[in-house]
Write a protein that holds these residues in place. Sequence first.
Motif, PDB file in Angstrom:
ATOM      1  N   LEU A  69       8.876-101.428  11.788  1.00  0.00           N
ATOM      2  CA  LEU A  69       9.810-101.526  10.677  1.00  0.00           C
ATOM      3  C   LEU A  69       9.824-100.206   9.899  1.00  0.00           C
ATOM      4  CD1 LEU A  69       9.078-105.105   9.269  1.00  0.00           C
ATOM      5  CD2 LEU A  69      11.145-104.347  10.456  1.00  0.00           C
ATOM      6  N   ASP A  70      10.986 -99.851   9.391  1.00  0.00           N
ATOM      7  CA  ASP A  70      11.157 -98.612   8.643  1.00  0.00           C
ATOM      8  C   ASP A  70      11.268 -98.932   7.155  1.00  0.00           C
ATOM      9  OD1 ASP A  70      11.942 -96.226   7.477  1.00  0.00           O
ATOM     10  OD2 ASP A  70      13.311 -95.682   9.099  1.00  0.00           O
ATOM     11  N   PRO A  71      10.311 -98.502   6.323  1.00  0.00           N
ATOM     12  CA  PRO A  71      10.336 -98.819   4.892  1.00  0.00           C
ATOM     13  C   PRO A  71      11.564 -98.294   4.160  1.00  0.00           C
ATOM     14  CG  PRO A  71       8.194 -97.965   5.549  1.00  0.00           C
ATOM     15  CD  PRO A  71       9.128 -97.721   6.696  1.00  0.00           C
ATOM     16  N   LYS A  72      12.281 -97.336   4.767  1.00  0.00           N
ATOM     17  CA  LYS A  72      13.441 -96.756   4.087  1.00  0.00           C
ATOM     18  C   LYS A  72      14.749 -97.450   4.451  1.00  0.00           C
ATOM     19  CE  LYS A  72      11.386 -92.178   3.539  1.00  0.00           C
ATOM     20  NZ  LYS A  72      11.548 -90.718   3.758  1.00  0.00           N
TER      21      LYS A  72
ATOM     22  N   ILE B 209      15.714-107.645   5.919  1.00  0.00           N
ATOM     23  CA  ILE B 209      15.943-109.000   5.414  1.00  0.00           C
ATOM     24  C   ILE B 209      14.919-109.937   6.033  1.00  0.00           C
ATOM     25  CG2 ILE B 209      17.542-110.954   5.337  1.00  0.00           C
ATOM     26  CD1 ILE B 209      19.845-108.972   5.352  1.00  0.00           C
ATOM     27  N   ALA B 210      14.275-110.737   5.193  1.00  0.00           N
ATOM     28  CA  ALA B 210      13.295-111.719   5.648  1.00  0.00           C
ATOM     29  C   ALA B 210      13.852-113.131   5.440  1.00  0.00           C
ATOM     30  CB  ALA B 210      11.984-111.563   4.893  1.00  0.00           C
ATOM     31  N   TYR B 211      13.509-114.034   6.358  1.00  0.00           N
ATOM     32  CA  TYR B 211      13.932-115.428   6.214  1.00  0.00           C
ATOM     33  C   TYR B 211      12.923-116.359   6.847  1.00  0.00           C
ATOM     34  CZ  TYR B 211      15.455-115.692  11.131  1.00  0.00           C
ATOM     35  OH  TYR B 211      15.490-115.705  12.509  1.00  0.00           O
TER      36      TYR B 211
ATOM     37  N   ARG C 155       8.462-119.106   2.388  1.00  0.00           N
ATOM     38  CA  ARG C 155       7.585-118.258   3.206  1.00  0.00           C
ATOM     39  C   ARG C 155       8.135-116.836   3.289  1.00  0.00           C
ATOM     40  NH1 ARG C 155       7.007-121.821   8.596  1.00  0.00           N
ATOM     41  NH2 ARG C 155       9.106-122.463   7.953  1.00  0.00           N
ATOM     42  N   SER C 156       9.452-116.721   3.332  1.00  0.00           N
ATOM     43  CA  SER C 156      10.035-115.375   3.414  1.00  0.00           C
ATOM     44  C   SER C 156       9.908-114.616   2.094  1.00  0.00           C
ATOM     45  CB  SER C 156      11.499-115.448   3.847  1.00  0.00           C
ATOM     46  OG  SER C 156      12.232-116.356   3.062  1.00  0.00           O
ATOM     47  N   SER C 157       9.813-115.334   0.962  1.00  0.00           N
ATOM     48  CA  SER C 157       9.566-114.641  -0.304  1.00  0.00           C
ATOM     49  C   SER C 157       8.158-114.051  -0.311  1.00  0.00           C
ATOM     50  CB  SER C 157       9.757-115.593  -1.490  1.00  0.00           C
ATOM     51  OG  SER C 157       8.785-116.620  -1.494  1.00  0.00           O
ATOM     52  N   HIS C 158       7.250-114.713   0.401  1.00  0.00           N
ATOM     53  CA  HIS C 158       5.886-114.202   0.551  1.00  0.00           C
ATOM     54  C   HIS C 158       5.914-112.871   1.314  1.00  0.00           C
ATOM     55  CE1 HIS C 158       1.708-114.086   2.027  1.00  0.00           C
ATOM     56  NE2 HIS C 158       1.410-114.919   1.050  1.00  0.00           N
ATOM     57  N   THR C 159       6.664-112.825   2.428  1.00  0.00           N
ATOM     58  CA  THR C 159       6.787-111.587   3.198  1.00  0.00           C
ATOM     59  C   THR C 159       7.577-110.545   2.420  1.00  0.00           C
ATOM     60  OG1 THR C 159       6.579-112.741   5.309  1.00  0.00           O
ATOM     61  CG2 THR C 159       7.688-110.604   5.345  1.00  0.00           C
ATOM     62  N   TRP C 160       8.593-110.975   1.690  1.00  0.00           N
ATOM     63  CA  TRP C 160       9.339-110.060   0.816  1.00  0.00           C
ATOM     64  C   TRP C 160       8.394-109.367  -0.146  1.00  0.00           C
ATOM     65  CZ3 TRP C 160       9.474-110.627  -4.530  1.00  0.00           C
ATOM     66  CH2 TRP C 160      10.345-109.763  -5.220  1.00  0.00           C
TER      67      TRP C 160
ATOM     68  N   VAL D  47      14.385-104.383   0.491  1.00  0.00           N
ATOM     69  CA  VAL D  47      14.077-105.606   1.230  1.00  0.00           C
ATOM     70  C   VAL D  47      14.639-106.802   0.464  1.00  0.00           C
ATOM     71  CG1 VAL D  47      11.786-105.713   0.173  1.00  0.00           C
ATOM     72  CG2 VAL D  47      12.244-107.026   2.223  1.00  0.00           C
ATOM     73  N   ARG D  48      15.280-107.698   1.208  1.00  0.00           N
ATOM     74  CA  ARG D  48      15.919-108.866   0.615  1.00  0.00           C
ATOM     75  C   ARG D  48      15.327-110.151   1.179  1.00  0.00           C
ATOM     76  NH1 ARG D  48      21.494-107.824  -1.251  1.00  0.00           N
ATOM     77  NH2 ARG D  48      21.989-105.618  -1.004  1.00  0.00           N
TER      78      ARG D  48
END
Length: 282
Positions: free
Chosen positions: A229-232, A236-238, A244-249, A261-262
């Motif tokens: 993954l590229d931080p720049k 999108i996480a789901y 659970r995706s808010s945790h990864t967000w 990141v969304r």
Amino acid sequence: MVDYAHPEVLVETEWVARHLDDPKVRLAESNEDYLLYDTGHIPGAVKVDWFTTLQDPLRREFIDKAGFERLCSTLGIDRDTLVVFYGDRNNWFACYAFWLFEYYGHPQLKILNGGRMKWFKENRPVSMEFPKFPQTNYKASKPDLSIRAFRDQVLAHVQQHGALVDVRSPGEYSGELLHMPNYPQEGAMRGGHIPGAMNIPWSQAIDEIDGTFKPDEELTRLYLGKHNLDPKKETIAYCRIGERSSHTWFVLKYLLGFENVRNYDGSWTEWGNLVGAPIEKG
């Protein structure tokens, strides 16, 4: 924690223990289990339930700006209150509540590293009292749409071959597991994943022993090394319903410093029921 991109968003149990009586700090417990708070919680912590508190009672949507203002006012939270979230399930819903509070622009937010489990494992003080605080007149900011993804944005992201992170279990991701046991409300007509999404289960970011977030170097190897993954670039996480995706967000944005990141909170309960939405299996 000093190696995280934003270590200031995490606090340890010892820090919380020192601030139990701090009037400028509001502890908030947010769990999957609605009744867990009632069996005992950190002294002074208020209950912020994902379903009955943060969700609209009629629509598939969280509370609007006015509802958020009423909630904060009732909990005695003002704009200068530092809100520290924690909960069960390694902070699933604590991170969701954190994300929603950020969506409405609350300035000071933190997560208790290790959550409810670590506090209880350390035999720290527990209270059965339901605290009451003087009501405030809270005023929220306009929603920060930059941290939320909607289905049309996700579809455009897919067409542009953008980075998508499916944080569910491998069985959910492959489509073999259509319905999660004990979660009938999170069902979908179709199983599988959004085309192009990579499967990085949320739990891989957590230490299994104490529930804390893994060190920066391990997270970097997982997300940037193994999965490239590229931080720049926009990510999108789901998951199924967005918790659970808010945790990864949270991990991507605050611990690893991703710039854009969304959280797609509609997640699979929306995508898996959409007519004509593209789906992959396997």
